[in-house]
Design a protein around this motif. Structure first.
Motif, PDB file in Angstrom:
ATOM      1  N   SER A 226      -0.825   1.260  -0.600  1.00  0.00           N
ATOM      2  CA  SER A 226      -1.946   0.362  -0.853  1.00  0.00           C
ATOM      3  C   SER A 226      -1.532  -0.790  -1.758  1.00  0.00           C
ATOM      4  O   SER A 226      -1.921  -1.948  -1.535  1.00  0.00           O
ATOM      5  CB  SER A 226      -3.103   1.147  -1.483  1.00  0.00           C
ATOM      6  OG  SER A 226      -4.185   0.296  -1.797  1.00  0.00           O
ATOM      7  N   ASP A 229       0.061  -3.304   0.121  1.00  0.00           N
ATOM      8  CA  ASP A 229      -0.796  -3.795   1.202  1.00  0.00           C
ATOM      9  C   ASP A 229      -0.184  -3.459   2.558  1.00  0.00           C
ATOM     10  O   ASP A 229      -0.165  -4.276   3.485  1.00  0.00           O
ATOM     11  CB  ASP A 229      -1.009  -5.308   1.074  1.00  0.00           C
ATOM     12  CG  ASP A 229      -2.198  -5.789   1.911  1.00  0.00           C
ATOM     13  OD1 ASP A 229      -3.095  -4.966   2.193  1.00  0.00           O
ATOM     14  OD2 ASP A 229      -2.223  -6.971   2.291  1.00  0.00           O
ATOM     15  N   GLU A 231       0.335  -0.512   5.818  1.00  0.00           N
ATOM     16  CA  GLU A 231      -0.258   0.596   6.563  1.00  0.00           C
ATOM     17  C   GLU A 231       0.791   1.169   7.494  1.00  0.00           C
ATOM     18  O   GLU A 231       1.692   0.454   7.959  1.00  0.00           O
ATOM     19  CB  GLU A 231      -1.474   0.128   7.365  1.00  0.00           C
ATOM     20  CG  GLU A 231      -2.635  -0.353   6.517  1.00  0.00           C
ATOM     21  CD  GLU A 231      -3.825  -0.735   7.371  1.00  0.00           C
ATOM     22  OE1 GLU A 231      -4.620   0.154   7.717  1.00  0.00           O
ATOM     23  OE2 GLU A 231      -3.937  -1.945   7.682  1.00  0.00           O
TER      24      GLU A 231
END
Length: 433
Positions: A226, A229, A231
């Motif tokens: 996170s 940033d 995924e």
């Protein structure tokens, strides 16, 4: 940080354990009650005792980074993120549960912990944890692994542990021989622990509580991704019994189909999740422990020698086996040459030598991010756990460089024979690779 259990999110109960045929009456658990509660309770979050948290703070949080040099080396089409657990004295993730277990056993009045270990990472971790909490430690290490990795024994002895090559002459089952297997080393540890007052057998991987303790890995990874940033669509860890994979992957499990694919990378010489059966089997060679519902190639199967000793266990943890049975996790099998080639590429690019076990996870990740694995796609990225360093496994890399490594895949007929008499959990098996 707290430990996080996946049990409340499963949507079903795990199959109960069975009493083995060799046992006289019900089995009496020898583990502290708090560990039993952690194995069966529907509580999701568990406070980490301060003495354990204090030890964790010596090496946690562990680093996570985007391995761009590795991406270039293997021709990756999507990002590869690495969570590295090799920076503590044991050189692996095993210290996370060793510290917790030593704390609970010490509080329960135990004076000596006894265990079996394959590659030696768990034995080293338990030796360090016993030193931290003032306990004696005795380790039975798979003899072939101890010969290949003698400095593992040196490190355990440096930490105050007594180390014995298995099979040894100290136990009845050791006198019987039976080759070099983790099940035999565990069996010797079980027998030895029962023979002495103040001793307790301690296991590092397959139990629900050990997987719970490893949840710090995945929870940290979620926070670190996170922060970047970033995924990922696939989370990968290697599997012996399952604590490393459970630690990195299960915190990502949400109970629905919205999360990433959780991909377990196992050894092709011990392919329980991809070639085994879902059945009740013994957890050790003594036959005195409970029979658990697991994916297994048979506790009597003679596993061929390999450098991925930490993956050479005949079965997978009952928690991971149940999740595999219901299609909640995926699995792939990797040969040791491919694993060590991936480890070589990682060492040359990221300048960290991974353990051979971790090489299996890296090889699986390489297949996904280069598109060679048609079943599992990287999409936005892949997270892989490098569960330990390989600085005490350089003999394996020497053999790779000399062209002397061979892959010994599991013999289908031998697996069928070793599992023929086992009681299947039911007749519906998950499709395997």
């Amino acid at each position: 940080m707290r430990w996080r259990s996946v049990l409340p999110r499963l949507g079903y109960e795990l199959p109960p354990d069975l009493t083995p045929p060799s046992a006289n009456g019900p089995l009496t658990p020898s583990v502290p009650l708090e560990l039993i509660r952690q194995s069966v309770s529907a509580r999701e979050y568990w406070d980490i005792p301060e003495p354990v948290a204090e030890q964790y703070r010596r090496y946690r949080p562990t680093p996570l980074w985007r391995a761009t040099a590795f991406e270039r080396a293997i021709g990756a089409e999507v990002p590869v993120y690495v969570k590295y657990e090799g920076g503590n004295i044991s050189g692996s993730h095993k210290l996370n549960t060793a510290l917790a277990q030593a704390y609970y056993y010490q509080r329960a009045g135990v004076r000596e912990l006894v265990t079996g270990t394959g590659a030696g990472q768990w034995g080293t971790a338990l030796a360090a944890a016993c030193a931290a909490f003032g306990l004696s430690c005795t380790v039975f290490m798979v003899g072939g692994s101890l010969r290949d990795k003698p400095y593992r024994g040196s490190l355990m002895r440096l930490l105050g542990a007594q180390v014995h090559a298995s099979p040894s002459g100290l136990t009845e089952i050791g006198h019987q021989g039976g080759g070099n297997s983790l099940a035999l080393a565990i069996g010797e540890a079980v027998e030895y622990a029962k023979a002495g007052a103040g001793r307790a057998f301690c296991i590092g991987s397959g139990e629900n509580y050990s997987i719970l303790h490893q949840s710090v890995i995945g929870q940290e990874a979620i926070e670190q991704l996170s922060t970047l940033d970033a995924e990922v669509d696939t989370v990968i860890g290697c599997v012996g019994a399952g604590s490393n994979f459970g630690g990195i992957a299960l915190p990502f499990f949400s109970g629905d189909d919205q999360g990433p694919t959780l991909l377990a990378a196992e050894s092709s010489s011990t392919p329980k999740l991809t070639r085994g059966v879902y059945a009740y089997d013994l957890t050790d060679a003594t036959g005195t422990g409970p029979m658990e519902a697991m994916y297994t190639i048979g506790s009597q199967y003679s596993i061929p020698a390999s450098h991925s000793a930490g993956l050479r266990f005949h079965g997978a943890a009952k928690l991971l086996s149940a999740m595999r049975h219901r299609g909640q996790i995926a699995a792939t099998a990797v040969g040791q040459r491919a694993a060590l080639e991936a480890g070589r590429a990682f060492a040359g690019s990221e300048l960290i030598v991974p353990a051979p076990e971790s090489g299996h996870a890296l090889a699986a990740a390489a297949s996904v991010v280069t598109g060679r694995d048609a079943k599992h796609r990287g999409g936005r990225g892949v997270l892989v756990c490098v569960s330990g360093h390989g600085l005490l496994d350089l003999a394996a890399y020497d053999q790779l460089l000399a062209g002397q490594l061979t892959d010994l895949a599991a013999d289908p007929e031998a697996v069928e024979l070793a599992t023929a008499a086992l009681t299947r959990v039911d007749n519906t098996l998950v499709e395997v690779n």
